[in-house]
Write a protein that holds these residues in place. Structure first.
Motif, PDB file in Angstrom:
ATOM      1  N   ALA A 154       0.822  -1.211   0.000  1.00 57.73           N
ATOM      2  CA  ALA A 154       0.000   0.000   0.000  1.00 57.73           C
ATOM      3  C   ALA A 154       0.855   1.259   0.000  1.00 57.73           C
ATOM      4  CB  ALA A 154      -0.932   0.002   1.211  1.00 57.73           C
ATOM      5  N   SER A 155       2.099   1.147   0.434  1.00 62.98           N
ATOM      6  CA  SER A 155       2.968   2.328   0.475  1.00 62.98           C
ATOM      7  C   SER A 155       3.232   2.884  -0.917  1.00 62.98           C
ATOM      8  CB  SER A 155       4.290   1.986   1.165  1.00 62.98           C
ATOM      9  OG  SER A 155       4.975   0.961   0.457  1.00 62.98           O
ATOM     10  N   ASP A 156       3.065   2.054  -1.941  1.00 64.39           N
ATOM     11  CA  ASP A 156       3.255   2.506  -3.322  1.00 64.39           C
ATOM     12  C   ASP A 156       1.963   3.028  -3.948  1.00 64.39           C
ATOM     13  OD1 ASP A 156       5.957   1.783  -3.325  1.00 64.39           O
ATOM     14  OD2 ASP A 156       5.459  -0.296  -3.837  1.00 64.39           O
ATOM     15  N   ALA A 157       0.847   2.876  -3.252  1.00 62.99           N
ATOM     16  CA  ALA A 157      -0.453   3.279  -3.782  1.00 62.99           C
ATOM     17  C   ALA A 157      -0.702   4.757  -3.492  1.00 62.99           C
ATOM     18  CB  ALA A 157      -1.558   2.425  -3.175  1.00 62.99           C
ATOM     19  N   ARG A 158      -1.645   5.347  -4.233  1.00 62.46           N
ATOM     20  CA  ARG A 158      -1.999   6.740  -4.029  1.00 62.46           C
ATOM     21  C   ARG A 158      -3.500   6.947  -4.231  1.00 62.46           C
ATOM     22  NH1 ARG A 158       1.704   7.123  -1.637  1.00 62.46           N
ATOM     23  NH2 ARG A 158       3.478   8.552  -1.664  1.00 62.46           N
ATOM     24  N   VAL A 159      -4.045   7.861  -3.427  1.00 60.06           N
ATOM     25  CA  VAL A 159      -5.430   8.310  -3.586  1.00 60.06           C
ATOM     26  C   VAL A 159      -5.385   9.789  -3.933  1.00 60.06           C
ATOM     27  CG1 VAL A 159      -7.680   8.624  -2.504  1.00 60.06           C
ATOM     28  CG2 VAL A 159      -6.264   6.640  -1.885  1.00 60.06           C
ATOM     29  N   VAL A 160      -5.878  10.136  -5.107  1.00 65.24           N
ATOM     30  CA  VAL A 160      -6.012  11.537  -5.502  1.00 65.24           C
ATOM     31  C   VAL A 160      -7.398  11.992  -5.048  1.00 65.24           C
ATOM     32  CG1 VAL A 160      -6.083  13.165  -7.419  1.00 65.24           C
ATOM     33  CG2 VAL A 160      -4.480  11.245  -7.467  1.00 65.24           C
ATOM     34  N   ALA A 161      -7.450  13.067  -4.297  1.00 70.99           N
ATOM     35  CA  ALA A 161      -8.717  13.541  -3.723  1.00 70.99           C
ATOM     36  C   ALA A 161      -8.957  14.986  -4.151  1.00 70.99           C
ATOM     37  CB  ALA A 161      -8.687  13.429  -2.205  1.00 70.99           C
ATOM     38  N   THR A 162     -10.028  15.223  -4.876  1.00 69.01           N
ATOM     39  CA  THR A 162     -10.317  16.570  -5.382  1.00 69.01           C
ATOM     40  C   THR A 162     -11.715  17.017  -4.975  1.00 69.01           C
ATOM     41  OG1 THR A 162     -11.212  15.774  -7.505  1.00 69.01           O
ATOM     42  CG2 THR A 162      -8.837  16.181  -7.389  1.00 69.01           C
ATOM     43  N   ASP A 163     -11.884  18.330  -4.879  1.00 69.17           N
ATOM     44  CA  ASP A 163     -13.193  18.902  -4.582  1.00 69.17           C
ATOM     45  C   ASP A 163     -13.160  20.382  -4.954  1.00 69.17           C
ATOM     46  OD1 ASP A 163     -15.707  17.755  -2.785  1.00 69.17           O
ATOM     47  OD2 ASP A 163     -15.602  19.939  -2.811  1.00 69.17           O
ATOM     48  N   ILE A 164     -14.315  20.930  -5.247  1.00 72.46           N
ATOM     49  CA  ILE A 164     -14.412  22.348  -5.580  1.00 72.46           C
ATOM     50  C   ILE A 164     -14.447  23.220  -4.332  1.00 72.46           C
ATOM     51  CG2 ILE A 164     -16.948  22.398  -5.655  1.00 72.46           C
ATOM     52  CD1 ILE A 164     -16.723  24.285  -8.059  1.00 72.46           C
ATOM     53  N   ASP A 165     -14.842  22.647  -3.200  1.00 67.94           N
ATOM     54  CA  ASP A 165     -15.012  23.394  -1.956  1.00 67.94           C
ATOM     55  C   ASP A 165     -13.675  23.468  -1.215  1.00 67.94           C
ATOM     56  OD1 ASP A 165     -15.643  24.342   0.600  1.00 67.94           O
ATOM     57  OD2 ASP A 165     -17.607  23.402   0.601  1.00 67.94           O
ATOM     58  N   THR A 166     -13.058  24.635  -1.228  1.00 70.48           N
ATOM     59  CA  THR A 166     -11.742  24.784  -0.618  1.00 70.48           C
ATOM     60  C   THR A 166     -11.792  24.701   0.905  1.00 70.48           C
ATOM     61  OG1 THR A 166     -12.024  27.190  -0.740  1.00 70.48           O
ATOM     62  CG2 THR A 166     -10.812  26.127  -2.534  1.00 70.48           C
TER      63      THR A 166
END
Length: 296
Positions: A154-166
């Protein structure tokens, strides 16, 4: 507070004839029909959000604090202020105020065992995208699933998390949540993935670094002509956000998701969303889970 009840406390001896219904609200700010129409138009242009007619009270209450912040009493003056300053940060505040953030850890639980099975079978480093990250509960749930499913890999995995609400993203990056919210998870997950606050942080819990290190947060508008994210992803979570868009916008976003997914990648939707009748790019695989129509 945007709205003030005009009722009197029971037992006060007030004349019953002076009592008004709970639905009757006294307003100190002026929101005209024209203002409401303009607000609906602006938030659609800015974020693709379709505000129904019955959302007028919500609009009033959420934007009221922005008017008071600027010392204004008319929504028309606030809208004029926005028009005069097209690049002002107030546009961000406007969008944040009208963005709905309803989320929880491991919300729609049936998605996560399927995700766990999918990432265990993946080749190469796993990459996931939470396209409506809100205050972080969803992407952190994805990261926890990666740690449980992949172990050291899992250390090589990534979750990209995006949102319009800053503002929501700022809370997400902090990774601090009321302990009552965290206690809804099973005890093993709480012990493994959270740190209990002490002293001035009592009553709160913080995401452990091993979880937060897997998540990259960034601001993004799904309507923007260019997205800052790059595929391919093993899975995309876009849950309970498409319901705020019209069918044309939904179809356009789905078409943009397709090339960002691996050939066998999964698209997770919200419980009240059905993409089957919107786009031919995806086909239904399971309960609110889709795969590319071209993949068999």
């Amino acid at each position: 507070m945007g709205n003030v009840l005009t009722t009197t406390e029971p037992g006060s001896g007030a004349d019953p004839g002076q009592w008004s219904g709970l639905g009757q609200l006294e307003r100190d700010l002026v929101l005209t029909d024209e203002d409401f129409t303009q607000i609906r138009k602006l938030i659609y242009q800015r974020a693709g959000i379709v505000l129904a007619e019955h959302k007028r009270e919500m609009v009033y209450s959420r934007l009221a604090k922005r008017l008071r912040h600027h010392g204004l009493i008319r929504f028309s003056d606030y809208l004029a202020r926005l028009a005069r300053q097209p690049e002002a940060r107030e546009w961000e505040e406007f969008t944040n105020a009208l963005t709905t953030n309803l989320t929880a850890f491991f919300r729609e639980m049936h998605h996560f065992p399927l995700l766990a099975e999918h990432v265990r079978q993946a080749s190469g480093p796993v990459r996931l995208w939470s396209a409506a990250a809100s205050s972080g509960e969803e992407p952190y749930s994805l990261a926890m699933t990666l740690l449980e499913s992949l172990g050291p890999k899992a250390s090589d995995a990534r979750v990209v998390a995006t949102d319009i609400d800053t503002e929501a993203l700022a809370r997400a990056r902090a990774g601090v949540y009321p302990i009552e919210q965290v206690r809804k998870l099973d005890e093993a997950r709480v012990k493994r993935f959270f740190q209990k606050g002490k002293g001035r942080h009592e009553g709160f819990a913080r995401i452990r670094p091993e979880v937060s290190s897997l998540v990259d947060f960034q601001s993004m508008n799904l309507l923007a002509p260019q997205w800052p994210v790059k595929g391919p992803f093993d899975a995309i979570f876009c849950r309970n956000v498409m319901i705020y868009f019209d069918k044309e916008t939904q179809a356009r976003i789905l078409e943009r998701f397709a090339p960002l997914l691996k050939p066998n990648g999964l698209l997770f939707a919200g419980h009240s969303e059905n993409f089957s009748y919107i786009s031919k790019v995806f086909r239904l695989r399971g309960q609110t889970v889709y795969t590319l129509a071209s993949h068999r």
